[in-house]
Motif scaffolding. Structure first.
Motif, short mmCIF file in Angstrom:
data_model
loop_
_atom_site.label_atom_id
_atom_site.label_comp_id
_atom_site.label_asym_id
_atom_site.label_seq_id
_atom_site.Cartn_x
_atom_site.Cartn_y
_atom_site.Cartn_z
N ALA A 39 -1.03 18.33 8.85
CA ALA A 39 -2.19 19.02 9.41
C ALA A 39 -3.26 17.98 9.75
O ALA A 39 -3.09 16.79 9.47
N PRO A 40 -4.37 18.40 10.37
CA PRO A 40 -5.44 17.44 10.67
C PRO A 40 -5.91 16.63 9.48
O PRO A 40 -6.21 15.44 9.61
N VAL A 41 -5.98 17.25 8.29
CA VAL A 41 -6.42 16.51 7.11
C VAL A 41 -5.41 15.42 6.76
O VAL A 41 -5.79 14.31 6.33
N LEU A 47 -8.73 27.64 7.74
CA LEU A 47 -8.24 28.00 9.07
C LEU A 47 -8.32 26.83 10.04
O LEU A 47 -7.50 26.72 10.96
N GLY A 48 -9.28 25.93 9.83
CA GLY A 48 -9.40 24.77 10.70
C GLY A 48 -8.27 23.77 10.55
O GLY A 48 -8.09 22.90 11.40
N ASN A 49 -7.48 23.90 9.48
CA ASN A 49 -6.35 22.99 9.25
C ASN A 49 -5.01 23.70 9.39
O ASN A 49 -3.99 23.21 8.92
N LEU A 50 -5.02 24.85 10.04
CA LEU A 50 -3.80 25.63 10.24
C LEU A 50 -3.70 26.05 11.71
O LEU A 50 -4.71 26.07 12.42
N PRO A 51 -2.49 26.40 12.18
CA PRO A 51 -2.34 26.86 13.56
C PRO A 51 -2.86 28.29 13.71
O PRO A 51 -2.12 29.25 13.83
N THR A 52 -4.17 28.41 13.70
CA THR A 52 -4.83 29.71 13.64
C THR A 52 -4.95 30.34 15.02
O THR A 52 -5.30 29.67 15.99
N ASN A 53 -4.67 31.63 15.09
CA ASN A 53 -4.95 32.42 16.29
C ASN A 53 -6.36 32.98 16.11
O ASN A 53 -6.58 33.92 15.35
N TRP A 54 -7.33 32.41 16.82
CA TRP A 54 -8.72 32.79 16.59
C TRP A 54 -9.03 34.19 17.08
O TRP A 54 -10.05 34.79 16.68
N ALA A 79 0.85 -1.19 0.00
CA ALA A 79 0.00 0.00 0.00
C ALA A 79 0.88 1.24 0.00
O ALA A 79 1.79 1.37 0.83
N ILE A 80 0.63 2.15 -0.94
CA ILE A 80 1.43 3.38 -1.07
C ILE A 80 0.59 4.57 -0.61
O ILE A 80 -0.50 4.80 -1.12
N ILE A 81 1.12 5.31 0.36
CA ILE A 81 0.47 6.51 0.88
C ILE A 81 1.39 7.69 0.60
O ILE A 81 2.56 7.66 0.95
N GLU A 82 0.87 8.72 -0.03
CA GLU A 82 1.69 9.88 -0.38
C GLU A 82 1.36 11.06 0.52
O GLU A 82 0.24 11.60 0.48
N LEU A 83 2.32 11.46 1.35
CA LEU A 83 2.18 12.63 2.23
C LEU A 83 3.08 13.74 1.68
O LEU A 83 4.30 13.67 1.79
N ASP A 84 2.46 14.72 1.09
CA ASP A 84 3.20 15.79 0.43
C ASP A 84 2.65 17.13 0.90
O ASP A 84 1.51 17.49 0.57
N GLY A 85 3.41 17.87 1.70
CA GLY A 85 2.96 19.18 2.17
C GLY A 85 2.91 19.26 3.68
O GLY A 85 3.55 18.47 4.40
N VAL A 134 -9.39 18.79 -1.28
CA VAL A 134 -9.76 20.21 -1.19
C VAL A 134 -9.23 20.81 0.10
O VAL A 134 -8.65 21.92 0.10
N LEU A 135 -9.40 20.09 1.21
CA LEU A 135 -8.90 20.60 2.50
C LEU A 135 -7.38 20.75 2.48
O LEU A 135 -6.84 21.72 3.02
N ALA A 136 -6.69 19.78 1.88
CA ALA A 136 -5.23 19.85 1.81
C ALA A 136 -4.79 21.05 0.97
O ALA A 136 -3.82 21.73 1.31
N PHE A 137 -5.52 21.31 -0.12
CA PHE A 137 -5.19 22.47 -0.96
C PHE A 137 -5.43 23.77 -0.20
O PHE A 137 -4.65 24.73 -0.32
N LEU A 138 -6.49 23.80 0.60
CA LEU A 138 -6.84 25.03 1.32
C LEU A 138 -5.95 25.27 2.53
O LEU A 138 -5.95 26.39 3.07
N ALA A 139 -5.22 24.25 2.99
CA ALA A 139 -4.38 24.40 4.17
C ALA A 139 -3.15 25.25 3.85
O ALA A 139 -2.01 24.80 3.91
N ASN A 140 -3.42 26.49 3.50
CA ASN A 140 -2.39 27.44 3.10
C ASN A 140 -2.74 28.78 3.74
O ASN A 140 -3.85 29.29 3.54
N PRO A 141 -1.84 29.37 4.53
CA PRO A 141 -2.19 30.61 5.24
C PRO A 141 -2.57 31.75 4.31
O PRO A 141 -3.45 32.55 4.64
N ASN A 142 -1.93 31.83 3.14
CA ASN A 142 -2.26 32.92 2.22
C ASN A 142 -3.65 32.76 1.63
O ASN A 142 -4.40 33.73 1.49
#
Length: 455
Positions: free
Chosen positions: A54-56, A299-306, A45-51, A251-259
């Motif tokens: 995060a929770p996702v 924001l839910g997948n980043l170290p966000t200061n709420w 089984a091949i699992i690709e972790l790239d980036g 989608v969540l992995a793509f969005l896990a970007n602070p910018n």
């Protein structure tokens, strides 16, 4: 006369397999993985972790290991390329790897990849660590979420926490604790060959086929029902099966970007502000809501200061209050200040440090661009209102009679309207619905007598 029809049993049995396939596909999207399965069960089984870790990423690894276990994969290979990640997610992933009932190989690949910061901990937790040529591992010193170094007692606490974690992993996997500790205390990073020479990696493999040849017949310890047991990896005639991340998790992995998070948060606020200032436009409001949903997913997948998020939202609330209640521009100015302050601390961390966390911060260009955009959107109407008031000062004759405006509220004898960029109290002889166009008939001090434009 209507004829009731019933599906024949044969037709139901023909449809059932198709429905089952659809159900499995939908389930894969929900749990976040999809995997091809062969009858022989002899697969890697091949699992690709790239980036970013995060929770996702944690959910993807957990679901993937579960899927690989269900089909009794021979070995799980994690292709890893990460700059680091979040504390809770990293610790959870380390635990998943160590407690796995299947042999887990972390393969830092392709060439140019890294297992930095949190990636060092994840790699060290595997049964076997392999690296492609021109890759690196290490630089696991803790940093603040904003990217800066810790100071004083806080620094000592962060470093000791990270060192204790990596020592425990080293003891569990029989790796040199002193070398792994140097990635924390001295921020050391090692090339593939250096890592193998020092014992924190087991081998160098050019590609997956090379890796499978190298690990064939290796004996590793895995968690069984009664504790740790020895298992010999057999890769002869093995097939590769990629466990892919589901669409939603992609989608969540793509969005896990602070910018991206800050961009969507800013555009969402601007869209809703534009809708409130100009009721009935619909498009800005719809786009604004969509952007805010995407922003909170990110924001839910980043170290966000709420607290920063709250200040950004407060900034738009203050700007909207300027539309409803004339505050001579003060709420609008405070809104801009609140937005800038909130954006500047959006990913700042003031509490207990995350020892695995790499620096997450906004790009200066992104922050500056959004500040300029929001300032223009909020400030231009305020300047226009102030200019109009200055021009009209001292002019005794009414300046609004005959002008067209919008009803900000329902007007049943009394209400509020917006005319020429200003908010007025208004009254009407006939009820007027909110959002309808109105025409000014007369002025009575600071109250306008209006009628529906449709009349």
């Amino acid at each position: 006369m209507f004829r009731h029809s019933v599906l024949p049993h044969k037709m139901i049995w023909k449809i059932f397999p198709k429905l089952a396939v659809v159900a499995v596909a939908l389930y894969s999207m929900i749990v976040g993985v999809s995997m091809q399965v062969d009858a022989d069960g002899h697969k890697a089984a091949i699992i690709e972790l790239d980036g970013i870790i995060a929770p996702v990423t944690q959910r993807y690894l957990e679901n993937s290991l579960e899927a690989a276990t269900k089909v009794d994969s021979e070995v799980v290979i994690i292709k890893l390329d990460t700059p680091g990640g979040l504390l809770d997610s990293t610790r959870a992933m380390v635990g998943l790897i160590i407690e796995s009932s299947l042999p887990v190989v972390v393969y830092v690949a392709p060439s140019g990849a890294q297992a930095a910061s949190a990636g060092t901990f994840i790699a060290a937790a595997a049964n076997i660590v392999a690296m492609a040529p021109a890759t690196s591992i290490g630089a696991a010193s803790p940093v603040q979420a904003s990217g800066g170094d810790f100071e004083g007692a806080l620094k000592e606490k962060a470093y000791q926490d990270a060192a204790a974690e990596i020592r425990s992993i080293a003891e569990r996997r029989d790796r040199p604790a002193d070398v792994l500790e140097s990635t924390v205390f001295e921020a050391k990073a090692f090339s593939a060959q250096e890592a193998v020479d020092l014992g924190i990696a087991d081998l160098i493999a050019n590609d997956l086929d090379d890796l499978l040849r190298e690990i064939d017949r290796m004996s590793v310890e895995v968690m069984g029902s009664t504790g740790e047991t020895q298992r010999i990896i057999n890769t002869q005639g093995i097939s590769l099966h990629y466990i892919e991340m589901g669409f939603f998790n992609k989608v969540l992995a793509f969005l896990a970007n602070p910018n991206l998070a800050f961009l969507f948060l800013s555009l969402g606020g601007v869209g809703l502000y534009a809708e409130i200032r100009n009721p009935g436009m619909i498009l800005p409001g719809v786009v604004g809501i969509i952007c805010l949903i995407l922003a909170f997913m990110a924001l839910g997948n980043l170290p966000t200061n709420w607290a920063g998020v709250a200040l950004v939202i407060l900034g738009f609330i203050l700007a909207v209050s300027e539309v409803v209640v004339d505050g001579f521009g003060i709420p609008g100015v405070l809104g801009i200040v609140s937005f800038i302050l909130g954006g500047s601390i959006l990913f700042a961390h003031f509490g207990t440090p995350d020892p695995f966390e790499f620096g997450v911060s906004l790009d200066a260009w992104m922050f500056g661009s959004m500040v300029v955009l929001v300032t223009i959107v909020l400030a231009v109407p305020l300047i226009a209102i102030a200019f109009a008031r200055k021009v009209n000062r001292g002019i005794p004759i009414p300046q609004t009679i005959g002008l067209i405006g919008n009803a900000l509220t329902s007007i049943d004898q009394q209400g509020r309207v917006r005319v020429r960029g200003e908010t007025w109290n208004a009254r009407a002889d006939q009820p007027i619905a909110k959002g309808r166009a109105v025409r000014v008939l007369a002025e009575d001090g600071d109250v306008l007598l209006v009628t529906s434009e449709d009349d």
